[in-house]
Structures are given as structure tokens and as C-alpha cells.
Motif scaffolding. Sequence first.
Motif, mmCIF file in Angstrom:
data_model
loop_
_atom_site.group_PDB
_atom_site.id
_atom_site.type_symbol
_atom_site.label_atom_id
_atom_site.label_comp_id
_atom_site.label_asym_id
_atom_site.label_seq_id
_atom_site.Cartn_x
_atom_site.Cartn_y
_atom_site.Cartn_z
ATOM 1 N N LYS A 68 0.848 -1.189 0.000
ATOM 2 C CA LYS A 68 0.000 0.000 0.000
ATOM 3 C C LYS A 68 0.883 1.238 0.000
ATOM 4 C CE LYS A 68 -3.560 -2.014 3.055
ATOM 5 N NZ LYS A 68 -4.219 -1.827 4.368
ATOM 6 N N LEU A 69 0.307 2.316 -0.490
ATOM 7 C CA LEU A 69 0.958 3.614 -0.405
ATOM 8 C C LEU A 69 -0.123 4.656 -0.171
ATOM 9 C CD1 LEU A 69 3.704 5.066 -0.595
ATOM 10 C CD2 LEU A 69 3.237 5.434 -3.023
ATOM 11 N N PHE A 70 -0.008 5.385 0.931
ATOM 12 C CA PHE A 70 -1.008 6.376 1.320
ATOM 13 C C PHE A 70 -0.457 7.773 1.096
ATOM 14 C CE2 PHE A 70 -2.668 9.102 4.837
ATOM 15 C CZ PHE A 70 -4.006 9.117 4.465
ATOM 16 N N TYR A 79 2.912 7.673 3.172
ATOM 17 C CA TYR A 79 3.011 6.830 4.364
ATOM 18 C C TYR A 79 2.598 5.407 3.972
ATOM 19 C CZ TYR A 79 3.300 11.249 6.864
ATOM 20 O OH TYR A 79 3.690 12.492 7.288
ATOM 21 N N PRO A 80 2.886 4.419 4.819
ATOM 22 C CA PRO A 80 2.555 3.031 4.451
ATOM 23 C C PRO A 80 1.063 2.767 4.274
ATOM 24 C CG PRO A 80 4.181 3.070 6.208
ATOM 25 C CD PRO A 80 3.695 4.473 6.042
ATOM 26 N N CYS A 81 0.221 3.402 5.100
ATOM 27 C CA CYS A 81 -1.216 3.156 4.968
ATOM 28 C C CYS A 81 -1.995 4.277 5.636
ATOM 29 C CB CYS A 81 -1.604 1.797 5.547
ATOM 30 S SG CYS A 81 -1.661 1.745 7.349
ATOM 31 N N GLU A 82 -3.324 4.170 5.569
ATOM 32 C CA GLU A 82 -4.196 5.225 6.081
ATOM 33 C C GLU A 82 -4.158 5.341 7.597
ATOM 34 O OE1 GLU A 82 -6.624 1.449 5.858
ATOM 35 O OE2 GLU A 82 -5.088 2.438 4.658
ATOM 36 N N ARG A 83 -3.642 4.320 8.287
ATOM 37 C CA ARG A 83 -3.603 4.356 9.746
ATOM 38 C C ARG A 83 -2.267 4.862 10.291
ATOM 39 N NH1 ARG A 83 -3.806 -0.213 12.359
ATOM 40 N NH2 ARG A 83 -3.092 -1.554 10.677
#
Length: 447
Positions: A333-335, A343-347
Motif C-alpha cells: 500500500k501507499l497512502f 506513508y505506508p497506509c491510512e492508519r
Amino acid sequence: MIIFTSKNNRYIYNQFTNDIFVVPDEFNTLKDSEIQDELSPFLETKNISFESPNLENSDKTRSLIINITNYCNMRCSYCAYSEHYPFERKHENRTIDFDVVKKAIDEYVNRSEGIEFRHISMYGGEPSTEPHLVSRIIEYAKKKSSNFKFSVCTNGYSMSNEWIQLLVKNEALLQISIDGDKESHDRYRIDKNGRGSFDRIVSNLNKLSHQFPAYYKTCVYFVVTLSPPYRLTGLYEFYNNNELFHQPWYINFVKPTDTTFIDSLSLSKQDFDFSSQELYLANEYINASINGDAQNHFGYWVFGELVKGIHLRESKPGNKIWINGCCNPGVDKLFVDCNGDYYPCERSGSFMKLGDVEVGVDIDKSKDIVKQYTEDCNINCKTCPNMRFCDACYLGSKKGYEFELSTKYEFCQKRVAKLKLALYIYCSVLEINNNAFDIFTASDISI
């Protein structure tokens, strides 16, 4: 090792060999700790080592998540962006610039060459408050490539005809947050005026399902955030009694770290009890699975992923284990947030920044995170009974703004208990119906 009792037998799960076997009759009168002492010297062990993925050639990204806006039309009490989470961003009337979006999509297209389906997920805030921007994003992505799929994370509070037409036209997967019946949902999921949102959301869902029943059946699924007072059994009844909600579910828990939310609740100790409700649902799921209904019962969305993992486990595993619960930062993933930062993800919040739309993805930062995490696992996790099924991810080591590896160990006992319950379900079912879980394949349950 895990010693557990099913409906009819007592078993040992050996994490080193991935074997499950019945405790010999002569040991059945012993306590679990005594069985450990008696049998451990005779059970095969291995010198396990954790391995991380090779990111040297990580020029691919499977999914792009776009933070459409920081604005939200609701004020859920447990929201990670509320005042209860001081280390996260706050609600603000800010929307991502379309030029930032285009740069992120361009980079994603370059980083996803050769992937069968490209995927863009829209996140917030609340994406439905910006339907024109979402439409422009979809249109731009389709011009760049013909193999895009789209999904939207929404609270379901706004369902204008324009918004519905946009979703249906593009067959966008719709992830809707709802916490069960009216009482459970309205406890925390409130609008900006402090009013419950259940009735309005259900009205919107009825509207969508009546206008576009085929779309609703294939593209809508629900996310529940479980928080004290826990009402898992109530959620189970809600699912059974409402055909509108006979869709896939994803069960989430309110974020328990770096927060004042839990301490702000004036609840009794009983309100925090989850295990008795979980056991009740587990037994209901056992009965359904025995009768050939392992995929249609609500328990499938609570226990199915782990039970599937047990069923499809390696029969002769090697000495090396991949880090199970972790995605590859910037690869899986890529956010991109409203600032254009990656960032790595939405969290992730402002944790683990991986670059921005101007300089691109800094894969060296991903490598450093993975290296630290893997080294720590090789020190602390090599004999854990849950080492092959652990779902802890890098974000479990987030403390404030820092990467604090010891944080993830606060919840190890709960993760082991979760595996023990899944083993109980698995063996109790197979004792009566040995083929009950043959329906599971590696592609199941991914929503």
C-alpha cells in the motif's frame, strides 16, 4: 505450545512443526502446565528465524490510498482524529489539491506496471463531502490506465443522487462504517451536533439498495468498530435480523494506545468483558460450520480468517518464517495525505513517512523499518506459540511519534488467546465434519 480442549478432545498445537495432535489419554488428568512439562522434551522443536521481504527491487506498489479530505461531517467519539488521540491529525476543513493527486497517480501507475488490477482507495475525513474531486480522480486514473478498480471508505451519512450515481457507474467498492443496532451505533457515532447517525445512515442504505440492488449486493460491505461496552452478541443478532446487512463485515477494535478515550468511559468491569461473548459466538459458528454453513454465518467475519489460516497451514514448514501481520511499506500500500506526503497506509498518521509526491517513495526508509522489526522478532518471538499466525503490524510499535518496538508486546496474550479460540473452533468442527473447511482457498475473506 498451546494446549486446548475442543468439544470432544484435548489437543496440543506445536508451533515449530505446525502439527495439531491429541493429548494421550494418560495425560488427560493433568493440568496444562503439567502436560507442558511432561511432553515438551519429546516434541520436535526448530531453531526458527524470521525473515523479511527483499525490498531491493521494490519498484512495485499494489494499491494507492488517497486522503481526499481532512474534513468530516461526523464527530465519532472514538475517532483517531478526535481530541482523544493527541498524536494524530485533527479534523480540519482541508482537501487534497488535484495537482498533488495527479502526481501521486502518475507515480503509482509507474510503480504498478504489470499488475493485473490497479487499485485506488479514497479515504478521509469523509470522501462523500467532495464528490466532484472524487469524480475527477476516477476520470484522471481511467485516462492513465484501463485496469483501475476503486473503493471508498465512508460513514454513509451523505448519499446524494450524484454520489450514488458516481459509485455505481464506476462499480466502486463501498466500505461503510456502522457499529450494529441503533443503540450501539449511536453511542459513539454522532454528528457534529452530538446527534446519533443510525437512522439517517440506514435510510441512505435502503435508498441505495432499492435503487441499485445488484450493486449493493456485490459492492457494499461494512466495518464495525468494537468498543466498550462490548456487544458482540448484539452485533450477531443485528446481522441475523436485518437482511440489509447480510453483506461482508470487517471487525475492527477501537485503537487502544496513545489515547484518553478508554479512560474517559464511565463503565463497569463487565462492560469490558469480551471473552464470554466471543466464546458464545464461537460455539454458534462451530454448529453452523458442522452443518456446512462456514461461509454464510456471521462468525465467518469474526473467526474465518484465522480458521482459514489454520486449515491452509504448511504441513512441513521450514525453519524460516515471514513476518505475518506486516505489509511491505510502500509496496503493498501507499497512502498519500493532503500535504502530498507518503506513508505506508491510512492508519499511519504522521508515523513512518516514506517520501512525498515531489521526491517519490524513499524505499530506504522502508528497508530500515523492516530491518529493525525483523531483528526484534528474532530476539523476542522465536518461541511464541502464535509466531506463525501473529497479525501484529509495524503500526503496533507506534508510540507517540516514535517507533517503539516494545509496544506491540502489550497485546501478545490477547493474540495467543485469539489463536487458541480459533484452534478450538477448528478442531471441534473437524471432529464431526472433516470436510467443513475444504471450501476455504487462499483468496477467501479478503475484503
